[in-house]
Write a protein that holds these residues in place. Structure first.
Motif, PDB file in Angstrom:
ATOM      1  N   GLN A  53       0.808  -1.211   0.000  1.00 25.87           N
ATOM      2  CA  GLN A  53       0.000   0.000   0.000  1.00 25.87           C
ATOM      3  C   GLN A  53       0.845   1.267   0.000  1.00 25.87           C
ATOM      4  O   GLN A  53       0.334   2.343  -0.259  1.00 25.87           O
ATOM      5  CB  GLN A  53      -0.938   0.004   1.195  1.00 25.87           C
ATOM      6  N   SER A  54       2.121   1.157   0.268  1.00 27.49           N
ATOM      7  CA  SER A  54       2.968   2.348   0.287  1.00 27.49           C
ATOM      8  C   SER A  54       3.351   2.821  -1.105  1.00 27.49           C
ATOM      9  O   SER A  54       3.800   3.945  -1.276  1.00 27.49           O
ATOM     10  CB  SER A  54       4.230   2.073   1.108  1.00 27.49           C
ATOM     11  N   PHE A  55       3.167   1.965  -2.113  1.00 24.23           N
ATOM     12  CA  PHE A  55       3.486   2.364  -3.476  1.00 24.23           C
ATOM     13  C   PHE A  55       2.449   3.363  -3.981  1.00 24.23           C
ATOM     14  O   PHE A  55       1.267   3.241  -3.700  1.00 24.23           O
ATOM     15  CB  PHE A  55       3.513   1.152  -4.416  1.00 24.23           C
ATOM     16  N   THR A  56       2.911   4.336  -4.727  1.00 28.93           N
ATOM     17  CA  THR A  56       1.993   5.297  -5.306  1.00 28.93           C
ATOM     18  C   THR A  56       1.601   4.850  -6.706  1.00 28.93           C
ATOM     19  O   THR A  56       2.421   4.302  -7.445  1.00 28.93           O
ATOM     20  CB  THR A  56       2.635   6.687  -5.390  1.00 28.93           C
ATOM     21  N   GLN A  57       0.408   5.128  -7.061  1.00 27.69           N
ATOM     22  CA  GLN A  57      -0.056   4.768  -8.391  1.00 27.69           C
ATOM     23  C   GLN A  57       0.424   5.809  -9.381  1.00 27.69           C
ATOM     24  O   GLN A  57       0.369   7.021  -9.121  1.00 27.69           O
ATOM     25  CB  GLN A  57      -1.577   4.691  -8.416  1.00 27.69           C
ATOM     26  N   THR A  58       0.887   5.354 -10.519  1.00 29.90           N
ATOM     27  CA  THR A  58       1.396   6.297 -11.512  1.00 29.90           C
ATOM     28  C   THR A  58       0.269   6.969 -12.283  1.00 29.90           C
ATOM     29  O   THR A  58       0.381   8.124 -12.654  1.00 29.90           O
ATOM     30  CB  THR A  58       2.337   5.581 -12.496  1.00 29.90           C
ATOM     31  N   ASN A  59      -0.806   6.265 -12.523  1.00 22.91           N
ATOM     32  CA  ASN A  59      -1.943   6.840 -13.250  1.00 22.91           C
ATOM     33  C   ASN A  59      -3.158   6.834 -12.341  1.00 22.91           C
ATOM     34  O   ASN A  59      -3.921   5.878 -12.310  1.00 22.91           O
ATOM     35  CB  ASN A  59      -2.245   6.027 -14.514  1.00 22.91           C
ATOM     36  N   SER A  60      -3.350   7.912 -11.636  1.00 26.14           N
ATOM     37  CA  SER A  60      -4.514   7.977 -10.767  1.00 26.14           C
ATOM     38  C   SER A  60      -5.749   8.279 -11.610  1.00 26.14           C
ATOM     39  O   SER A  60      -5.666   8.992 -12.610  1.00 26.14           O
ATOM     40  CB  SER A  60      -4.322   9.037  -9.694  1.00 26.14           C
TER      41      SER A  60
END
Length: 54
Positions: A29-36
């Motif tokens: 869950q700590s990863f950020t999404q590149t295409n929100s």
């Protein structure tokens, strides 16, 4: 039938879920999404598909 005896498998399943919930899930869950996802304000107009055999 060994499948009905939960003694050797229940502890393995329990440890697997505890490992996933305590260790793996916060890391994933700590990863950020590149295409929100973005919010579209205007509705998209579609055109019907024209089939060649009709």
């Amino acid at each position: 039938m060994p499948q009905l005896n939960p003694n050797p498998w229940f502890s393995t399943m329990l440890m697997t879920w505890i490992t996933f919930l305590l260790i793996m899930q916060p890391k994933l869950q700590s990863f950020t999404q590149t295409n929100s996802p973005s919010i579209k304000l205007s509705p998209h107009k579609t055109t019907p598909w024209t089939w060649p055999w009709t």
